[in-house]
Enzyme design. Structure first.
Site, PDB file in Angstrom:
ATOM      1  N   ASP A 120      -1.505   7.518  -7.043  1.00  0.00           N
ATOM      2  CA  ASP A 120      -0.102   6.945  -6.817  1.00  0.00           C
ATOM      3  C   ASP A 120       0.663   7.366  -7.779  1.00  0.00           C
ATOM      4  O   ASP A 120       1.914   7.587  -7.633  1.00  0.00           O
ATOM      5  CB  ASP A 120      -0.217   5.293  -7.048  1.00  0.00           C
ATOM      6  CG  ASP A 120      -0.766   4.677  -5.958  1.00  0.00           C
ATOM      7  OD1 ASP A 120      -1.659   5.139  -5.034  1.00  0.00           O
ATOM      8  OD2 ASP A 120      -0.650   3.442  -5.822  1.00  0.00           O
ATOM      9  N   GLY A 159       2.762   2.204  -2.765  1.00  0.00           N
ATOM     10  CA  GLY A 159       3.048   2.856  -4.130  1.00  0.00           C
ATOM     11  C   GLY A 159       4.157   2.106  -4.814  1.00  0.00           C
ATOM     12  O   GLY A 159       4.517   2.958  -5.709  1.00  0.00           O
ATOM     13  N   SER A 217       4.374  -0.108  -7.035  1.00  0.00           N
ATOM     14  CA  SER A 217       4.230  -0.337  -8.432  1.00  0.00           C
ATOM     15  C   SER A 217       4.093   0.919  -9.239  1.00  0.00           C
ATOM     16  O   SER A 217       4.849   1.136 -10.361  1.00  0.00           O
ATOM     17  CB  SER A 217       3.102  -1.239  -8.530  1.00  0.00           C
ATOM     18  OG  SER A 217       1.658  -0.118  -8.470  1.00  0.00           O
ATOM     19  N   ALA A 218       3.567   1.856  -8.696  1.00  0.00           N
ATOM     20  CA  ALA A 218       3.663   3.402  -9.556  1.00  0.00           C
ATOM     21  C   ALA A 218       5.096   3.928  -9.186  1.00  0.00           C
ATOM     22  O   ALA A 218       5.773   4.353 -10.419  1.00  0.00           O
ATOM     23  CB  ALA A 218       2.667   4.310  -8.749  1.00  0.00           C
ATOM     24  N   GLY A 247       0.699  -1.295  -0.001  1.00  0.00           N
ATOM     25  CA  GLY A 247       0.059  -0.058  -0.083  1.00  0.00           C
ATOM     26  C   GLY A 247       0.847   1.386   0.040  1.00  0.00           C
ATOM     27  O   GLY A 247       0.311   2.375   0.351  1.00  0.00           O
TER      28      GLY A 247
END
Ligand code: PMV
Length: 307
Positions: free
Chosen positions: A143, A96, A98-99, A94
């Site tokens: 994100d 972020g 991946s962003a 949670g």
């Protein structure tokens, strides 16, 4: 052109308004000082390597599709480029990751194709949105905004495009505890969508309360009224619980933080597992961190980032 160049993307904390932001309501987030670094280089035997604090990321179908979306946006052949990336925040928590990774890789891709700065921003946005869609399903874009920028900001997407205003928030220590394995963001967003579709007349008024809390949160944050910020975090957490994205472990951690003297605590991100954030004054901060360390991994950051 084919030199390896290192680029960055930041992680994020959502302080107010996750989930409701997908429905156009206001949310508040802050970029983290940490995130992802990535470099790309042309190679006859390409390899994709992504390390994270717990080891090496498996390049599974999702990661492959997410990175492929970036290559496609820049008309780059994924079969001809090696990716070296390092995440400095935990994955799937949670925060972020991946962003952050997508922004780092997209910036490296823009660099390798040599597009000018004006064009780069639009293409990077496009590439990161395509990549994030793989992990998030219907992503609000919050994100992505945090991963590209710095500091606290308010975010909403009520008319189809993002409205972003940066917030001038005094420095403060924020505590994060990862207390459970994470659930998939796409799955949690879908569970809220299912609830909303079934009973919009019940859920829309809750989303409006999320928005009111985020708006009050902006004022409290900018004024450094930390007690109010904490109270608003507690209220926000109650709403997240109401829409079904909290878990027993997240509830327990919020209570642990509050019992140890935190001004407030809430889950952050999609929920279903992952992290809580807690806010405490200097006197209680060490107690809160020690109490949370009994329940999971604890990180703390002074926000906004100073670099
Ligand atoms: O799981 P995370 O930390 O990436 O957070 C997702 C935030 C949501 O509001 C649930 C989804 C979104 O795209 O805004």
């Amino acid at each position: 052109m084919s030199e390896a160049n290192e680029h960055y993307g930041r992680g994020k904390l959502i302080v107010f308004g996750e989930h409701a932001v997908v429905y156009g309501q206001r949310a508040v987030a802050c970029s983290l000082p940490e995130g992802a670094r990535a470099s790309l280089r042309r190679s006859a035997s390409p390899q994709w390597s992504i390390t994270h604090p717990g080891g090496t990321l498996e390049i599974d179908e999702y990661v492959r599709r997410a990175l492929q979306a970036i290559f496609d946006t820049f008309d780059l052949s994924s079969a001809e480029h090696t990716v070296d990336a390092e995440l400095t925040i935990p994955v799937g928590a949670g925060l972020g990751s991946s962003a952050a990774l997508a922004v780092a890789v997209a910036r490296a891709a823009a660099d390798i194709v040599g597009i000018d700065d004006d064009t780069a921003r639009g293409r990077i946005d496009e590439a990161v949105a395509a990549s994030e869609a793989v992990f998030h399903g219907t992503a609000s874009g919050i994100d992505q905004t945090a991963a590209m920028g710095a500091g606290f900001f308010a975010y909403s997407k009520s008319h189809g495009w993002p409205e972003i205003s940066s917030l001038d928030v005094p420095e403060h220590r924020w505590i994060i505890a990862r207390v459970a394995p994470s659930a998939s963001t796409a799955r949690m967003v879908k569970s809220v969508a299912d609830l909303h579709r079934r009973r919009p007349e019940w859920i829309d008024p809750l989303f409006e309360r999320f928005d009111a809390i985020a708006r009050a949160g902006c004022e409290a944050l900018e004024a450094g009224r930390w007690r109010d910020v904490g109270t608003l975090m507690n209220l926000n957490h109650g709403l997240l619980n109401a829409i079904g994205v909290s878990t027993p472990a997240l509830e327990a951690a919020c209570h642990t933080a509050r019992d140890a003297g935190a001004n407030g605590a809430k889950l952050t991100g999609a929920g279903g597992g992952g992290c809580i954030i807690a806010l405490a004054d200097d006197e209680h901060g060490p107690d809160v961190e020690a109490a949370l360390a009994e329940e999971g991994d604890v990180y703390s950051f002074t926000l906004p980032p100073t670099d």
